[in-house]
Design a protein around this motif. Structure first.
Motif, PDB file in Angstrom:
ATOM      1  N   VAL A  89      52.960  29.064  52.823  1.00 56.43           N
ATOM      2  CA  VAL A  89      52.035  28.148  52.155  1.00 56.43           C
ATOM      3  C   VAL A  89      50.734  28.839  51.748  1.00 56.43           C
ATOM      4  N   ILE A  90      50.063  29.474  52.707  1.00 55.92           N
ATOM      5  CA  ILE A  90      48.721  29.986  52.454  1.00 55.92           C
ATOM      6  C   ILE A  90      48.735  31.247  51.584  1.00 55.92           C
ATOM      7  N   LEU A  91      49.537  32.241  51.963  1.00 60.03           N
ATOM      8  CA  LEU A  91      49.558  33.494  51.190  1.00 60.03           C
ATOM      9  C   LEU A  91      49.997  33.292  49.742  1.00 60.03           C
ATOM     10  N   PRO A  92      51.071  32.536  49.453  1.00 53.53           N
ATOM     11  CA  PRO A  92      51.412  32.307  48.037  1.00 53.53           C
ATOM     12  C   PRO A  92      50.301  31.626  47.248  1.00 53.53           C
ATOM     13  N   SER A  93      49.561  30.728  47.893  1.00 50.25           N
ATOM     14  CA  SER A  93      48.453  30.061  47.199  1.00 50.25           C
ATOM     15  C   SER A  93      47.300  31.027  46.927  1.00 50.25           C
ATOM     16  N   ALA A  94      47.178  32.064  47.730  1.00 51.09           N
ATOM     17  CA  ALA A  94      46.084  33.022  47.578  1.00 51.09           C
ATOM     18  C   ALA A  94      46.470  34.241  46.754  1.00 51.09           C
ATOM     19  N   VAL A  95      47.676  34.257  46.194  1.00 51.32           N
ATOM     20  CA  VAL A  95      48.160  35.435  45.460  1.00 51.32           C
ATOM     21  C   VAL A  95      47.248  35.839  44.308  1.00 51.32           C
ATOM     22  N   PRO A  96      46.758  34.903  43.462  1.00 55.99           N
ATOM     23  CA  PRO A  96      45.870  35.347  42.377  1.00 55.99           C
ATOM     24  C   PRO A  96      44.653  36.110  42.867  1.00 55.99           C
ATOM     25  N   GLY A  97      44.030  35.635  43.954  1.00 57.32           N
ATOM     26  CA  GLY A  97      42.882  36.353  44.492  1.00 57.32           C
ATOM     27  C   GLY A  97      43.260  37.680  45.103  1.00 57.32           C
ATOM     28  N   ILE A  98      44.409  37.723  45.764  1.00 58.36           N
ATOM     29  CA  ILE A  98      44.874  38.984  46.349  1.00 58.36           C
ATOM     30  C   ILE A  98      45.163  40.005  45.251  1.00 58.36           C
ATOM     31  N   LEU A  99      45.778  39.560  44.183  1.00 55.61           N
ATOM     32  CA  LEU A  99      46.090  40.471  43.080  1.00 55.61           C
ATOM     33  C   LEU A  99      44.834  41.007  42.409  1.00 55.61           C
ATOM     34  N   SER A 100      43.771  40.214  42.404  1.00 60.09           N
ATOM     35  CA  SER A 100      42.527  40.724  41.822  1.00 60.09           C
ATOM     36  C   SER A 100      42.025  41.925  42.616  1.00 60.09           C
ATOM     37  N   GLY A 101      42.141  41.857  43.946  1.00 60.02           N
ATOM     38  CA  GLY A 101      41.773  43.009  44.757  1.00 60.02           C
ATOM     39  C   GLY A 101      42.699  44.186  44.542  1.00 60.02           C
ATOM     40  N   VAL A 102      43.991  43.916  44.374  1.00 54.54           N
ATOM     41  CA  VAL A 102      44.946  44.989  44.113  1.00 54.54           C
ATOM     42  C   VAL A 102      44.655  45.655  42.773  1.00 54.54           C
ATOM     43  N   ILE A 103      44.299  44.846  41.764  1.00 58.52           N
ATOM     44  CA  ILE A 103      43.976  45.396  40.442  1.00 58.52           C
ATOM     45  C   ILE A 103      42.737  46.291  40.522  1.00 58.52           C
ATOM     46  N   LEU A 104      41.719  45.836  41.242  1.00 58.22           N
ATOM     47  CA  LEU A 104      40.534  46.671  41.432  1.00 58.22           C
ATOM     48  C   LEU A 104      40.889  47.977  42.141  1.00 58.22           C
ATOM     49  N   SER A 105      41.773  47.884  43.113  1.00 56.06           N
ATOM     50  CA  SER A 105      42.192  49.080  43.841  1.00 56.06           C
ATOM     51  C   SER A 105      42.959  50.037  42.936  1.00 56.06           C
ATOM     52  N   ILE A 106      43.825  49.485  42.095  1.00 54.44           N
ATOM     53  CA  ILE A 106      44.584  50.335  41.170  1.00 54.44           C
ATOM     54  C   ILE A 106      43.639  51.059  40.221  1.00 54.44           C
ATOM     55  N   GLY A 107      42.638  50.320  39.725  1.00 60.70           N
ATOM     56  CA  GLY A 107      41.673  50.962  38.842  1.00 60.70           C
ATOM     57  C   GLY A 107      40.941  52.109  39.509  1.00 60.70           C
ATOM     58  N   ARG A 108      40.603  51.934  40.776  1.00 58.78           N
ATOM     59  CA  ARG A 108      39.907  53.017  41.483  1.00 58.78           C
ATOM     60  C   ARG A 108      40.841  54.179  41.775  1.00 58.78           C
ATOM     61  N   ILE A 109      42.093  53.881  42.100  1.00 59.63           N
ATOM     62  CA  ILE A 109      43.055  54.950  42.381  1.00 59.63           C
ATOM     63  C   ILE A 109      43.329  55.767  41.125  1.00 59.63           C
ATOM     64  N   VAL A 110      43.587  55.075  40.019  1.00 56.74           N
ATOM     65  CA  VAL A 110      43.929  55.769  38.779  1.00 56.74           C
ATOM     66  C   VAL A 110      42.754  56.599  38.268  1.00 56.74           C
ATOM     67  N   GLY A 111      41.539  56.095  38.451  1.00 58.11           N
ATOM     68  CA  GLY A 111      40.379  56.801  37.931  1.00 58.11           C
ATOM     69  C   GLY A 111      39.734  57.784  38.894  1.00 58.11           C
ATOM     70  N   GLU A 112      40.303  57.948  40.069  1.00 59.74           N
ATOM     71  CA  GLU A 112      39.689  58.825  41.080  1.00 59.74           C
ATOM     72  C   GLU A 112      39.951  60.302  40.766  1.00 59.74           C
ATOM     73  N   THR A 113      38.919  61.108  40.947  1.00 61.11           N
ATOM     74  CA  THR A 113      39.024  62.546  40.673  1.00 61.11           C
ATOM     75  C   THR A 113      38.586  63.382  41.864  1.00 61.11           C
TER      76      THR A 113
END
Length: 292
Positions: free
Chosen positions: A199-223
């Motif tokens: 119940v709770i985790l599926p309802s929070a997926v959009p917010g969780i994915l926003s953090g994952v997207i931010l993380s992907i951006g930092r990983i891809v752009g890290e030097t």
């Protein structure tokens, strides 16, 4: 219909201006907010436009050859390394960050000092420069654990970098889920663990994915962190212990040499497109999960 709505919009705009006229401070603040938004949008458009204008004319088939050499300076191995590095880093940091957030929200007692220490530590870690993570990764993963310059050392270093972001965004997403969802689940006889994962985790997926997207951006752009842990070898990895070069490191190496500036701009275009594609796919997944 638009013509009928136009007088209403004009009237509302006049009312806003009239309200601002009686309060100069509100008018100044509204102007500053609008100016800030305009500057932000124009800066973003300028950066993206500059990259596209300088990079698109330099995109050639040689840049996508399977093997890198000094003649074609192919970015294809770096593209594969970027995807592998991102997937491995998220595989390490994702479950840890999400489960840590679940513990903080659902299991930790209110007012627990340990919870406060964890949150302060996570917020502090998000502000540490990436070069510090790189030096830590080199001293611990590369030297102490004797992993050498490898994809695994780079992935663990990046996982430590993005772990606080995933944990904090997941925590906020879990807190935003209405309490009635949990109460309804308990009322139907579901247990604590089942309620969290069904119940709770599926309802929070959009917010969780926003953090994952931010993380992907930092990983891809890290030097900086990857230069000290994963190395700069522009070859396809044979294993997780192979030294690798991601797209951001590849772009830095080309621009630093001074001989392949045009190819560096072309690499920036591909890097930008990859980030946009990841964001688009993540958004589609979030919308589908939310509708389901």
């Amino acid at each position: 219909m638009d013509e009928a709505l136009q007088p209403i919009n004009v009237q509302s705009a006049k009312q806003k201006l009239k309200s601002y006229s009686g309060n100069p401070i509100s008018l100044i603040l509204a102007a500053l907010v609008g100016l800030s938004a305009l500057i932000t949008v124009l800066t973003l458009v300028f950066i993206i436009g500059y990259i596209l204008i300088k990079g698109i004319p330099n995109l050639t088939l040689d840049l996508f050859q399977p093997e890198y050499n000094s003649e074609n300076v192919s970015m294809f191995p770096s593209m594969v390394n970027t995807v592998c590095m991102t997937a491995l880093s998220l595989l390490i940091a994702g479950p840890l960050g999400i489960l840590a957030a679940v513990y903080l929200v659902e299991y930790a007692q209110k007012g627990n000092k340990l919870v406060s220490v964890i949150r302060i530590t996570a917020e502090t870690l998000t502000g540490i420069p990436s070069i510090v993570y790189g030096l830590f990764g080199m001293l611990f993963f590369v030297t102490t654990l004797k992993w050498g310059f490898s994809m695994l050392a780079g992935a663990f270093t990046l996982a430590i970098m993005v772990l606080p972001v995933i944990m904090r965004t997941t925590e906020e997403a879990l807190l935003s889920v209405p309490d009635m969802y949990q109460e309804a689940s308990f009322g139907l006889g579901a247990g604590k663990l089942r309620t969290i994962f069904v119940v709770i985790l599926p309802s929070a997926v959009p917010g969780i994915l926003s953090g994952v997207i931010l993380s992907i951006g930092r990983i891809v752009g890290e030097t900086a962190a990857l230069m000290y842990t994963a190395g700069t070898v522009a070859e396809l990895p044979s294993s997780v212990m192979s030294s690798t070069r991601t797209l951001s490191v590849h772009m830095y190496a080309l621009s630093n040499e001074g001989l392949y500036t045009d190819q560096a701009y072309a690499t920036a275009v591909v890097l930008l497109l990859i980030i946009l594609l990841i964001n688009w796919v993540s958004g589609r997944i979030a919308r589908k999960i939310k509708k389901g």
